[in-house]
Design a protein around this motif. Structure first.
Motif, mmCIF file in Angstrom:
data_model
loop_
_atom_site.group_PDB
_atom_site.id
_atom_site.type_symbol
_atom_site.label_atom_id
_atom_site.label_comp_id
_atom_site.label_asym_id
_atom_site.label_seq_id
_atom_site.Cartn_x
_atom_site.Cartn_y
_atom_site.Cartn_z
ATOM 1 N N LYS A 25 12.961 -16.235 13.372
ATOM 2 C CA LYS A 25 12.567 -17.624 13.216
ATOM 3 C C LYS A 25 11.608 -18.031 14.326
ATOM 4 N N HIS A 145 21.810 -14.416 -1.899
ATOM 5 C CA HIS A 145 21.421 -15.365 -0.862
ATOM 6 C C HIS A 145 21.875 -14.900 0.522
ATOM 7 N N ARG A 149 19.239 -14.320 3.475
ATOM 8 C CA ARG A 149 19.361 -15.085 4.720
ATOM 9 C C ARG A 149 19.396 -14.177 5.946
ATOM 10 N N LYS A 174 9.357 -25.415 6.672
ATOM 11 C CA LYS A 174 10.077 -26.202 5.671
ATOM 12 C C LYS A 174 9.210 -26.581 4.467
ATOM 13 N N TYR A 244 16.635 -20.173 -4.045
ATOM 14 C CA TYR A 244 17.047 -19.884 -2.672
ATOM 15 C C TYR A 244 16.434 -20.880 -1.697
ATOM 16 N N CYS A 248 17.926 -23.601 1.455
ATOM 17 C CA CYS A 248 17.454 -23.566 2.855
ATOM 18 C C CYS A 248 16.774 -24.866 3.256
#
Length: 269
Positions: A25, A145, A149, A174, A244, A248
């Motif tokens: 991330k 999922h 993830r 996002k 999915y 999120c």
């Protein structure tokens, strides 16, 4: 029973094929624009190059062939096809691509499948390389999922846009906006009098004669039903990504004029 079989198969693939990845991330929000290589990207660049320069972007596959690549200066670059990592230069598009990527003078991360990490370091030695698992995961939704993830796999990556969107989600963006995703493959299909399937897939850049010959040679071994089935797998994968992404808190939007993808809401840049 089909779901059970697919889930067992996916668990086996994770155990056998998944590898540690360096995908991590990077942000807690914001927008990223993914630039597919469809011909409509020329129109998008002409109208919105200022926005593309200001916004984090991701280029894919042979995008670095286009001179405008050096004007946009993408933050990310993703390649998934084994062609990019097998063998030496081909005297055509691949040779030019490697030379152009070696000229990149801005911070840019190159994402490649984990199994090609060593080859990527060999052929793209100047790039900052990070990896993802290009492993198709099917079966029950909770299993899929969970694998997505934890970056263990993704919907079947029949097209480079699939790992590109999944990588953008994993990076923490996002809002993921896709451009150049014409996916007008069906209209390019034809069959010769020798029953050879021909699929001309135009790009926003110019393919070399050698590259066009390579693609024609690869398609020569496939039957029409196999190619159409491959298209269906890709279009289905986008719907799995859309489901999915919702879990999120990510919005995936399609800003490609006349795109054939029916999984994501349409928008305009």
């Amino acid at each position: 029973m089909s779901q059970i079989a697919d889930s067992i198969k996916s668990i086996a693939k994770i155990i056998i094929q998944s590898r540690p990845v360096s995908l991590k991330k990077e942000t807690d929000g914001g927008r990223i624009i993914i630039m597919g290589n469809g011909p409509s990207l020329n129109e998008t660049i002409e109208k919105h190059i200022g926005l593309l320069k200001r916004t984090p972007t991701m280029a894919v596959n042979f995008a670095a062939l286009a001179p405008v690549f050096f004007d946009i200066r993408p933050r990310y670059y993703l390649m998934a096809d084994p062609h990019f990592f097998c063998g030496g230069d081909d005297g055509g598009n691949l040779d030019i691509l490697r030379r152009n990527l070696a000229k990149v003078s801005w911070p840019m991360i190159l994402f490649v499948p984990a199994k090609f990490r060593s080859a990527a370091k060999k052929y793209y030695p100047t790039a900052e390389i990070r990896t993802f698992n290009a492993i198709g995961i099917e079966g029950f939704t909770p299993l899929r999922h969970l694998a997505y993830r934890h970056n263990l796999g993704m919907p079947r990556p029949r097209n480079v846009l699939i790992p590109a969107i999944m990588t953008a989600i994993a990076l923490g963006y996002k809002e993921v906006v896709i451009t150049g995703a014409d996916h007008s493959w069906m209209s390019t299909l034809s069959v010769t009098d020798e029953n050879e399937v021909v699929s001309v897939q135009p790009h926003f850049y110019k393919d070399s004669d050698r590259e066009e010959a390579r693609v024609r040679h690869e398609y020569r071994g496939y039957r029409l039903h196999q190619i159409v089935e491959s298209f269906a797998i890709a279009f289905k994968a986008y719907h799995l990504i859309a489901d999915y992404a919702t879990t999120c808190g990510v919005t995936v939007l399609n800003a490609t004029p006349s795109s054939m993808i029916d999984a994501f809401p349409r928008t305009k840049l």
